[in-house]
Design a protein around this motif. Structure first.
Motif, PDB file in Angstrom:
ATOM      1  N   GLY A  43       0.789  -1.214   0.000  1.00 55.57           N
ATOM      2  CA  GLY A  43       0.000   0.000   0.000  1.00 55.57           C
ATOM      3  C   GLY A  43       0.827   1.272   0.000  1.00 55.57           C
ATOM      4  N   ALA A  44       0.124   2.397  -0.102  1.00 58.00           N
ATOM      5  CA  ALA A  44       0.771   3.711  -0.152  1.00 58.00           C
ATOM      6  C   ALA A  44       1.315   4.107   1.214  1.00 58.00           C
ATOM      7  N   GLY A  45       2.388   4.905   1.190  1.00 58.90           N
ATOM      8  CA  GLY A  45       2.911   5.497   2.411  1.00 58.90           C
ATOM      9  C   GLY A  45       3.914   4.669   3.174  1.00 58.90           C
ATOM     10  N   GLY A  46       4.157   3.438   2.731  1.00 55.73           N
ATOM     11  CA  GLY A  46       5.143   2.597   3.400  1.00 55.73           C
ATOM     12  C   GLY A  46       6.536   2.856   2.875  1.00 55.73           C
ATOM     13  N   SER A  47       7.520   2.136   3.420  1.00 53.34           N
ATOM     14  CA  SER A  47       8.913   2.388   3.044  1.00 53.34           C
ATOM     15  C   SER A  47       9.184   2.056   1.578  1.00 53.34           C
ATOM     16  N   HIS A  48       8.518   1.037   1.031  1.00 49.42           N
ATOM     17  CA  HIS A  48       8.720   0.706  -0.382  1.00 49.42           C
ATOM     18  C   HIS A  48       8.238   1.847  -1.277  1.00 49.42           C
ATOM     19  N   ASP A  49       7.101   2.387  -0.948  1.00 48.36           N
ATOM     20  CA  ASP A  49       6.551   3.501  -1.714  1.00 48.36           C
ATOM     21  C   ASP A  49       7.522   4.677  -1.686  1.00 48.36           C
ATOM     22  N   LEU A  50       8.035   5.005  -0.501  1.00 49.66           N
ATOM     23  CA  LEU A  50       8.936   6.147  -0.363  1.00 49.66           C
ATOM     24  C   LEU A  50      10.262   5.908  -1.087  1.00 49.66           C
ATOM     25  N   ASN A  51      10.806   4.691  -0.977  1.00 44.58           N
ATOM     26  CA  ASN A  51      12.042   4.364  -1.695  1.00 44.58           C
ATOM     27  C   ASN A  51      11.827   4.423  -3.205  1.00 44.58           C
ATOM     28  N   ALA A  52      10.675   3.930  -3.645  1.00 42.82           N
ATOM     29  CA  ALA A  52      10.383   3.910  -5.082  1.00 42.82           C
ATOM     30  C   ALA A  52      10.308   5.312  -5.660  1.00 42.82           C
ATOM     31  N   ARG A  53       9.800   6.264  -4.891  1.00 42.66           N
ATOM     32  CA  ARG A  53       9.692   7.644  -5.385  1.00 42.66           C
ATOM     33  C   ARG A  53      11.086   8.219  -5.663  1.00 42.66           C
ATOM     34  N   VAL A  54      12.057   7.837  -4.839  1.00 39.46           N
ATOM     35  CA  VAL A  54      13.433   8.282  -5.093  1.00 39.46           C
ATOM     36  C   VAL A  54      13.981   7.610  -6.349  1.00 39.46           C
ATOM     37  N   ILE A  55      13.787   6.294  -6.434  1.00 39.71           N
ATOM     38  CA  ILE A  55      14.291   5.546  -7.588  1.00 39.71           C
ATOM     39  C   ILE A  55      13.725   6.105  -8.890  1.00 39.71           C
ATOM     40  N   THR A  56      12.420   6.317  -8.921  1.00 38.13           N
ATOM     41  CA  THR A  56      11.781   6.756 -10.172  1.00 38.13           C
ATOM     42  C   THR A  56      12.075   8.216 -10.505  1.00 38.13           C
ATOM     43  N   SER A  57      12.587   8.977  -9.543  1.00 39.84           N
ATOM     44  CA  SER A  57      12.978  10.358  -9.849  1.00 39.84           C
ATOM     45  C   SER A  57      14.361  10.424 -10.481  1.00 39.84           C
ATOM     46  N   ILE A  58      15.197   9.411 -10.256  1.00 37.07           N
ATOM     47  CA  ILE A  58      16.573   9.410 -10.760  1.00 37.07           C
ATOM     48  C   ILE A  58      16.736   8.495 -11.976  1.00 37.07           C
ATOM     49  N   MET A  59      16.036   7.371 -11.989  1.00 36.05           N
ATOM     50  CA  MET A  59      16.236   6.362 -13.030  1.00 36.05           C
ATOM     51  C   MET A  59      16.069   6.871 -14.460  1.00 36.05           C
ATOM     52  N   PRO A  60      15.131   7.804 -14.765  1.00 34.48           N
ATOM     53  CA  PRO A  60      14.995   8.268 -16.147  1.00 34.48           C
ATOM     54  C   PRO A  60      16.295   8.826 -16.741  1.00 34.48           C
ATOM     55  N   THR A  61      17.171   9.347 -15.900  1.00 32.87           N
ATOM     56  CA  THR A  61      18.446   9.881 -16.374  1.00 32.87           C
ATOM     57  C   THR A  61      19.289   8.794 -17.024  1.00 32.87           C
ATOM     58  N   TYR A  62      19.198   7.581 -16.492  1.00 32.34           N
ATOM     59  CA  TYR A  62      20.060   6.500 -16.954  1.00 32.34           C
ATOM     60  C   TYR A  62      19.329   5.480 -17.825  1.00 32.34           C
ATOM     61  N   LEU A  63      18.006   5.496 -17.772  1.00 31.49           N
ATOM     62  CA  LEU A  63      17.231   4.575 -18.594  1.00 31.49           C
ATOM     63  C   LEU A  63      16.735   5.253 -19.868  1.00 31.49           C
ATOM     64  N   ASN A  64      16.804   6.593 -19.879  1.00 29.31           N
ATOM     65  CA  ASN A  64      16.331   7.387 -21.014  1.00 29.31           C
ATOM     66  C   ASN A  64      14.831   7.213 -21.264  1.00 29.31           C
ATOM     67  N   GLN A  65      14.141   6.834 -20.233  1.00 29.64           N
ATOM     68  CA  GLN A  65      12.676   6.752 -20.250  1.00 29.64           C
ATOM     69  C   GLN A  65      12.174   6.967 -18.829  1.00 29.64           C
ATOM     70  N   GLY A  66      10.903   7.320 -18.724  1.00 23.19           N
ATOM     71  CA  GLY A  66      10.312   7.479 -17.411  1.00 23.19           C
ATOM     72  C   GLY A  66      10.102   6.144 -16.718  1.00 23.19           C
ATOM     73  N   MET A  67       9.930   6.208 -15.411  1.00 18.74           N
ATOM     74  CA  MET A  67       9.604   5.014 -14.631  1.00 18.74           C
ATOM     75  C   MET A  67       8.399   5.356 -13.758  1.00 18.74           C
ATOM     76  N   ILE A  68       7.369   4.541 -13.840  1.00 20.78           N
ATOM     77  CA  ILE A  68       6.090   4.808 -13.183  1.00 20.78           C
ATOM     78  C   ILE A  68       5.904   3.860 -12.001  1.00 20.78           C
ATOM     79  N   VAL A  69       5.467   4.406 -10.862  1.00 20.73           N
ATOM     80  CA  VAL A  69       5.149   3.592  -9.693  1.00 20.73           C
ATOM     81  C   VAL A  69       3.695   3.147  -9.773  1.00 20.73           C
ATOM     82  N   GLN A  70       3.461   1.862  -9.617  1.00 17.48           N
ATOM     83  CA  GLN A  70       2.101   1.323  -9.575  1.00 17.48           C
ATOM     84  C   GLN A  70       1.927   0.554  -8.266  1.00 17.48           C
ATOM     85  N   LEU A  71       1.084   1.075  -7.386  1.00 20.39           N
ATOM     86  CA  LEU A  71       0.806   0.417  -6.112  1.00 20.39           C
ATOM     87  C   LEU A  71      -0.319  -0.591  -6.311  1.00 20.39           C
TER      88      LEU A  71
END
Length: 323
Positions: A43-71
């Motif tokens: 669910g939303a608001g847990g540590s996985h959700d918070l970690n994922a928001r960091v990952i998906t904010s940085i990953m597009p730089t190196y993947l050359n595409q966006g990354m979407i979080v789906q809970l």
């Protein structure tokens, strides 16, 4: 002459079209062409959700595409996990999960997927120790207060957790066994909902990981009673070892998995992007701000750990369910 010229022109056009088609086909083969979805089976608001928001904010730089979080919470993590297991193995749908859902659940549930047969690791992001927490206005000032009440009133203390046989349920069961106490374990769809149950007064105690605690600690909403491991996270908070709970208890590995059968070249692209992200100063800064470490492992490295986890969890489940 005109007929010959026409034939030559048509042949040249056909060759050009074939060349363009070949180039287009080659371009389409390059991964990724569109955003990548990262499914979190919690669910939303847990540590996985918070970690994922960091990952998906940085990953597009190196993947050359966006990354979407789906809970996709539900069934103790099985709903989201099954969705990725059944997804097309093309690298566009990944699973951001943890070791308890990944390797332990197979020994306590009839799963609609096979963890080893249906997934391949992409990377481990980090691992984190859990904390036992209560509201700031709780009568439990110390971990010993909690234990004393649980012994005096078996099954009366309500503990919210993130799902049966999940990241909080398992260490709670191990703590209860180690200290010979009984808590009433109440499942929620992830760490975020479990935290909300604590804050709203529906539960007396819960567990959480560092990334979920920062704001609440700063706001004075919660009190940490103990943390996993034998090294203190907070200067004034004892570790599990200090309160009599020994062993590898309360650690969660956050891992990214892909459906089995994902092409090697796609896995290589993902692995390279994650490797670059792990060294990104902004990523490290944001993770530190969450209170989380960066402890990466490659897919192959985590696969070896996965196999040892499977053996260890089989014994753990047998031990916890034998009483």
């Amino acid at each position: 002459m005109l007929k010959q010229t026409l034939k030559t022109s048509l042949a040249a056009f056909a060759l050009a079209a074939a060349t363009i088609a070949g180039s287009t086909s080659s371009a389409r083969a390059e991964y990724p062409e569109k955003p990548v979805t990262m499914v979190i089976p919690l669910g939303a608001g847990g540590s996985h959700d918070l970690n994922a928001r960091v990952i998906t904010s940085i990953m597009p730089t190196y993947l050359n595409q966006g990354m979407i979080v789906q809970l996709t919470p539900g069934a103790g993590g099985q709903k989201g996990t099954q969705e990725v297991a059944r997804a097309k193995a093309d690298g566009y749908k990944l699973l951001f999960t943890h070791n308890y859902i990944d390797m332990l659940q197979q020994y306590v549930e009839n799963l609609p997927y096979d963890p080893m047969a249906d997934f391949v690791p992409v990377a481990r992001v980090n691992y984190a120790p859990t904390s036992v927490i209560v509201r700031a206005d709780s009568p439990y000032q110390t971990f010993e207060d909690l234990v004393a009440d649980a012994k005096a009133n078996p099954g009366k203390v309500q503990m919210a957790h993130s799902g049966n046989w999940g990241a909080f349920f398992v260490p709670a069961a191990q703590v209860m066994q180690a200290l010979d106490i009984s808590l009433n374990l109440v499942p929620y769809q992830g760490g975020g909902p479990a935290l909300q149950a604590l804050l709203s007064g529906d539960a007396d105690v819960t567990m959480a990981f560092p990334s979920a605690l920062g704001e609440m600690l700063r706001a004075g909403e919660i009190r940490v009673l103990a943390t996993a491991g034998d090294k203190r996270i907070y200067d004034d908070v004892p570790t599990f070892s200090e309160v009599g709970v020994e062993g590898d208890i309360g650690f969660m590995h956050r891992v990214v998995l892909a459906p089995k059968g994902t092409p090697t070249e796609v896995l290589d692209t993902l692995s390279a992007a994650f490797a670059k992200m792990f060294e990104d100063p902004t990523f490290i800064k944001l993770m530190n701000r969450l209170g989380e470490s960066v402890d990466p492992l490659t897919g192959d490295e985590y696969q070896a750990l996965r196999e040892s986890q499977a053996t260890a969890y089989k014994g753990l489940v047998a031990d916890l369910t034998s009483n």
